[in-house]
Design a protein around this motif. Structure first.
Motif, short mmCIF file in Angstrom:
data_model
loop_
_atom_site.label_atom_id
_atom_site.label_comp_id
_atom_site.label_asym_id
_atom_site.label_seq_id
_atom_site.Cartn_x
_atom_site.Cartn_y
_atom_site.Cartn_z
N ALA A 180 -17.92 23.14 47.59
CA ALA A 180 -17.60 22.33 46.41
C ALA A 180 -16.80 23.20 45.48
O ALA A 180 -16.92 24.42 45.48
CB ALA A 180 -18.87 21.83 45.72
N GLU A 181 -15.94 22.56 44.69
CA GLU A 181 -15.13 23.33 43.75
C GLU A 181 -15.98 23.91 42.63
O GLU A 181 -15.69 24.98 42.11
CB GLU A 181 -14.03 22.43 43.17
CG GLU A 181 -13.02 21.95 44.21
CD GLU A 181 -12.33 23.08 44.94
OE1 GLU A 181 -12.10 24.14 44.33
OE2 GLU A 181 -12.01 22.92 46.13
N ASP A 182 -17.03 23.19 42.23
CA ASP A 182 -17.96 23.70 41.22
C ASP A 182 -19.30 23.02 41.43
O ASP A 182 -19.47 22.21 42.33
CB ASP A 182 -17.43 23.47 39.80
CG ASP A 182 -17.11 22.00 39.54
OD1 ASP A 182 -18.02 21.16 39.72
OD2 ASP A 182 -15.97 21.70 39.17
N GLU A 183 -20.27 23.37 40.59
CA GLU A 183 -21.63 22.87 40.77
C GLU A 183 -21.74 21.36 40.64
O GLU A 183 -22.66 20.75 41.19
CB GLU A 183 -22.56 23.54 39.74
CG GLU A 183 -22.70 25.05 39.91
CD GLU A 183 -23.51 25.42 41.14
OE1 GLU A 183 -24.05 24.52 41.79
OE2 GLU A 183 -23.60 26.62 41.45
N THR A 184 -20.82 20.73 39.92
CA THR A 184 -20.92 19.29 39.69
C THR A 184 -20.07 18.48 40.66
O THR A 184 -20.20 17.26 40.71
CB THR A 184 -20.47 18.95 38.25
OG1 THR A 184 -19.10 19.35 38.08
CG2 THR A 184 -21.35 19.70 37.24
N ALA A 185 -19.21 19.12 41.42
CA ALA A 185 -18.32 18.40 42.32
C ALA A 185 -19.04 17.93 43.57
O ALA A 185 -20.08 18.45 43.95
CB ALA A 185 -17.14 19.30 42.71
N ALA A 212 -16.38 30.44 47.11
CA ALA A 212 -17.18 29.71 46.12
C ALA A 212 -18.67 29.92 46.34
O ALA A 212 -19.48 29.79 45.41
CB ALA A 212 -16.84 28.22 46.17
N ASN A 213 -19.05 30.22 47.59
CA ASN A 213 -20.45 30.61 47.93
C ASN A 213 -21.46 29.56 47.48
O ASN A 213 -22.48 29.88 46.87
CB ASN A 213 -20.79 31.97 47.32
CG ASN A 213 -22.02 32.58 47.96
OD1 ASN A 213 -22.32 32.30 49.12
ND2 ASN A 213 -22.73 33.41 47.22
N ARG A 214 -21.19 28.29 47.82
CA ARG A 214 -22.12 27.22 47.48
C ARG A 214 -23.20 27.09 48.55
O ARG A 214 -22.99 27.45 49.71
CB ARG A 214 -21.38 25.88 47.36
CG ARG A 214 -20.26 25.88 46.33
CD ARG A 214 -20.79 26.09 44.93
NE ARG A 214 -19.71 26.08 43.95
CZ ARG A 214 -19.81 26.58 42.74
NH1 ARG A 214 -20.93 27.13 42.33
NH2 ARG A 214 -18.79 26.54 41.91
N ASP A 215 -24.34 26.52 48.16
CA ASP A 215 -25.42 26.27 49.11
C ASP A 215 -24.96 25.31 50.21
O ASP A 215 -24.19 24.38 49.95
CB ASP A 215 -26.63 25.64 48.41
CG ASP A 215 -27.42 26.66 47.61
OD1 ASP A 215 -27.30 27.87 47.91
OD2 ASP A 215 -28.14 26.26 46.68
#
Length: 883
Positions: free
Chosen positions: A661-666, A623-626
């Motif tokens: 996170a699963e997506d930007e809003t999760a 997912a490569n989240r910050d």
């Protein structure tokens, strides 16, 4: 009227047109000058370029450098808000020549920009030169056409710049603007020069000498240029203002403060709004550059700045935290020129809000105490140092905040009494700590911590920096120097090296000096709480106390540590999601090439669960989240869902690391309290592979895994093994499992057939040596290369053949003996197979043996004595039957 942003851009564009590389501002924490608390001038990032220690691909540069002056010898904090031009944060516009052009072009470029592009009235300008610099004097007359009376010779060091006691130096030439006779003050060099009429707007440094000793100065082979012009000052001039706080940028922040507080911007709280506007800039930029409030070093200065602004918000009657609500206004003004503000907005906002909430909880009580104590004082009497220390120690008031609060009453603080109280507190803390019995509090380390202070850790952001040697240790004692070949330890004022804690191993790398010393760091430990100690060996040269170090962390090893440490956070969450909330960390090892993670769990973890955990972790990586870090109190962090790590000690504030996170809003996948170093994005981990799971104690399971390059190497080795197997089988890799399964089945069938043949061979005609022992049959046989597991079946077959009696079989397996004895059930009341096999085992160099009365087995080391073993069994039978 040009905006501040336009003035900045005009400067950079002008020098870009004249062949200058526009270089981004360096961070506020200088990486190449350990003598500085903060970057305080544009030339700081170019220091090593000027000295020749560093090469850049350009010889001309221009910058708008962010600067802070709020600590050490460059400290303007007390004056901020009360004067027209003092700031903690400011921007320094500058152009630089590294051995390219010199005085003539520098003066020409400066004059043309100021009078041409900026359109400043020439008749309002005058300049100063060093009194010995006739060249500069003549150039100003030639290029600017200034009359001699407006070129002022200055004989003091104000117009001679030097980098230090030794090194590059040279005369200066400053450009001043005359605001007119209606403003009090005289020209530079006059008795009234401290007035506000003549304001310096630009300083040109002509770096033309090298100071080698107090009386030894030589000309540089390539003279250079270093200039500095305060953006706020030139903006005030170009916008027709005499006060920096009236320029558009700061005015917008002041208006935002007024609106948020519900007060007038220019009313009774004018000073408070100015303090907040200035301190908001300093605080936000420092946080964006990795400084977080603390009780030591740079973090302490940041806390002082923040709390000074917060006290002014309190004076304006603000009940709720104010500063964090002003962050959007600052980003709107400066975010385009400095994008790091936008990137760090969440961290900045949360840090400001947390600090102000905590400070407000104690501010009311502290100010009441201060008011009560002031009531006891006579007119003009200073506040006792003990009271100032109580405010600091109990309520978190820095002493300068107390001084600022008393300023309006014309009172001071007894600083000698304050320092004495501080020293008593340190001694008491030392006694309490020394009595805790922890190894980290050995007298040597505590003495050093007490004397030189905490080590400033820079490694969250960089792998290399400069530091100053503060102490050297050899053989458990402090020394003045280390010599080549000696092992020891080095402590510096600041370091990018992480000291081992929280399961993460300490960094390794090198410490270098300009004199050629090279110290190889083999380990870094965090001792006495926050003293980073670099252990290792001086490979060459001599290392002395006070020397400047080039400190370089082994970047590849650090990358592996970061990757494995961040993976433990994701692993922890994945395990709890799969196995339940009873899972808690019980210990860990974070190494550059592997991780070990111990958890509370009562039984072995099923293969399917491990596979799912591995998949969940890799999904978060992909997912490569910050990875985000923020500052919180331990209680608030845990209440918000953060997990605390096993064995970690926490102070008043903690770093909370969120990732995945699963997506930007999760919501974040993992939130933990952690002081270690981490990847910037989960994708930097690369790959995660669980290698195994095992028990390490009652209710504790251990998972071992690899990430990144180590995981790639593991898969590469497995692929190589698979390819080798496929080649041996002469089959495609995808058919290897079925081919191996078929081979195993064929092997088992052959083993069964071989075992059957062996039994037939052992029990066939003439297969055993049968003899009568006291009326009981003994069937004995020597066998070659028969596995011990096959002997029992053979013995059972022979027992059935003889009906009643004893069977002894011995197999010679490459010199070692496998021995079994079987007794038919009707004889177990008189003979024990265990006794008989032990007698035989002793003859072939074995010991012991075990089983049941009707069957026992043993081993031996000497196959040459098998006949002796059978004889021993026979003698044991005679003894048993005679009893």
């Amino acid at each position: 009227m040009p905006s501040t942003n336009e003035i900045r851009q005009t400067f950079l564009d002008s020098f870009a047109r004249h062949g200058h590389e526009v270089v981004p501002s360096s961070p506020l924490v200088p990486r190449n000058d350990p003598t500085l608390l903060f970057t305080n001038a544009g030339m700081v990032q170019f220091k090593n370029v000027f000295t020749g220690a560093e090469q850049r691909p350009y010889s001309r540069a221009a910058t708008s450098q962010k600067c802070v002056r709020a600590g050490g010898k460059h400290n303007d904090l007390d004056n901020v808000g009360y004067t027209a031009r003092h700031h903690t944060f400011f921007e320094m516009l500058g152009n630089f020549s590294f051995g390219d052009y010199f005085k003539e072009l520098a003066i020409e470029l400066a004059w043309n920009l100021v009078t041409g592009e900026y359109g400043v009235d020439k008749d309002r300008l005058l300049v100063t030169v060093f009194h010995e610099d006739q060249e500069a004097f003549d150039l100003w007359r030639k290029i600017a056409g200034l009359p001699e009376e407006r070129i002022i010779r200055i004989a003091t060091s104000d117009n001679f710049w030097s980098m230090g006691d030794t090194g590059p130096c040279g005369p200066c030439s400053e450009i001043f603007y005359d605001h007119g006779p209606e403003i009090p003050g005289g020209p530079p060099g006059s008795p009234d020069e401290d007035g506000d009429r003549f304001i310096e707007i630009w300083n040109l440094v002509f770096m033309q000498f090298e100071q080698r000793a107090p009386d030894d100065r030589i000309a540089l082979p390539k003279p250079s240029i270093d200039t500095g012009m305060g953006l706020e000052r030139i903006a005030a001039l170009l916008q027709g203002k005499h006060d920096n706080y009236d320029i558009d940028l700061l005015r917008h922040l002041i208006l935002a403060s007024a609106e948020a507080s519900g007060t007038e911007p220019d009313g009774p709280h004018k000073v408070s709004h100015r303090v907040i506007a200035d301190h908001l800039r300093a605080s936000c930029f420092l946080i964006a550059d990795g400084v977080l409030p603390s009780n030591e070093g740079r973090g302490y200065v940041l806390r002082r700045i923040m709390r000074r602004a917060m006290r002014h918000a309190h004076l304006m009657g603000c009940e709720d935290p104010l500063m964090w609500r002003l962050v959007p206004a600052l980003i709107g003004e400066m975010g385009r020129a400095f994008p790091e503000l936008g990137r760090a907005e969440v961290l900045i906002t949360q840090t400001l809000e947390l600090e102000e909430k905590r400070f407000k909880q104690t501010l009311d009580r502290g100010l009441r105490l201060l008011d009560d104590e002031v009531q006891k004082l006579g007119s003009g009497e200073v506040l006792p140092g003990e009271v100032a220390f109580k405010l600091y120690d109990t309520y978190g008031f820095p002493v300068d905040l107390t001084q600022d609060a008393l300023r309006s009453e014309g009172r001071g603080v007894d600083m000698a009494g304050f320092q004495a109280a501080m020293e008593r507190q340190r001694q008491e803390a030392r006694k309490a700590w020394a009595g805790s019995g922890e190894a980290a509090t050995e007298a040597l380390w505590f003495d050093l911590r007490d004397r030189i202070g905490a080590t400033e850790f820079l490694g969250y952001d960089v792998d290399a920096a400069e530091g100053i040697v503060k102490a050297l240790i050899r053989d458990g004692a402090e020394v003045e120097a280390l010599q080549a070949g000696e092992e020891g330890a080095v402590i510096a004022n600041q370091t990018p090296f992480y000291g081992e804690s929280g399961g993460q191993m300490g960094d390794t790398g090198t410490l270098l000096t300009a004199g050629g010393a090279e110290f190889i760091v083999t380990d870094t430990q965090k001792l006495a709480g926050d003293l980073h100690v670099h252990f290792g060996r001086l490979a060459k040269g001599s290392l002395k106390d006070g020397e400047v170090l080039q400190m370089r962390v082994d970047g590849g090893r650090r990358s592996g540590l970061r990757s494995h440490h961040s993976a433990t956070h994701l692993l922890h969450r994945a395990l709890r999601n799969r196995l339940g909330d009873h899972v808690a960390q019980k210990g860990s090892l974070v190494a550059p090439d592997r991780l070990r993670f111990d958890i509370s769990h009562p039984v072995a973890i099923a293969a399917g669960d491990l596979a799912q955990v591995e998949e969940d972790v890799n999904r978060q990586i992909l997912a490569n989240r910050d990875v985000q870090t923020k500052l919180m109190t331990p209680d608030d962090a845990i209440e918000a869902g953060a997990m605390a790590l096993f064995g970690e000690k926490y102070g008043d504030e903690v770093r909370v690391v969120s990732m995945g996170a699963e997506d930007e809003t999760a919501a974040p996948y993992s939130v933990e309290l952690c002081g270690g170093t981490h990847v910037r994005r989960t994708g930097d981990i690369g790959l995660f592979k669980i290698l195994g799971e095992s028990a390490v104690g009652a209710g504790v399971r251990r998972i071992e895994a690899v990430t990144g390059e180590a995981a790639r190497r593991w898969y590469a080795a497995r692929d190589a093994a698979l390819a080798e197997t496929a080649a041996a089988l002469r089959a495609p890799a995808e058919e290897v499992p079925s081919r191996v399964a078929r081979l195993l089945e064929e092997t088992r069938a052959m083993e069964r057939e071989i075992a059957s043949l062996r039994r037939k061979l052992a029990t066939g005609e003439g297969g055993t040596d049968r003899r009568e022992v006291a009326g009981v049959t003994l069937a004995a046989k020597r066998l070659e290369e028969v596995p011990a597991k096959d002997l029992r079946g053979m013995a059972d077959d022979i027992k059935r053949q003889i009906g009643t009696g004893v069977v002894a079989l011995a197999a010679d397996n490459d010199g070692k003996v496998a021995l079994v004895v079987a007794v038919t059930d009707d004889l177990t009341g008189r003979l024990s197979a265990v006794d008989l096999v032990r007698a035989g085992a002793a003859a072939v160099g074995g010991s012991g043996g075990g089983g049941r009365p009707n069957f026992a087995q043993a081993g031996g080391q000497d196959a040459g004595q098998i006949d002796a073993a059978f004889a021993a069994v026979e003698e044991a039978m005679k003894a048993g039957l005679a009893a």
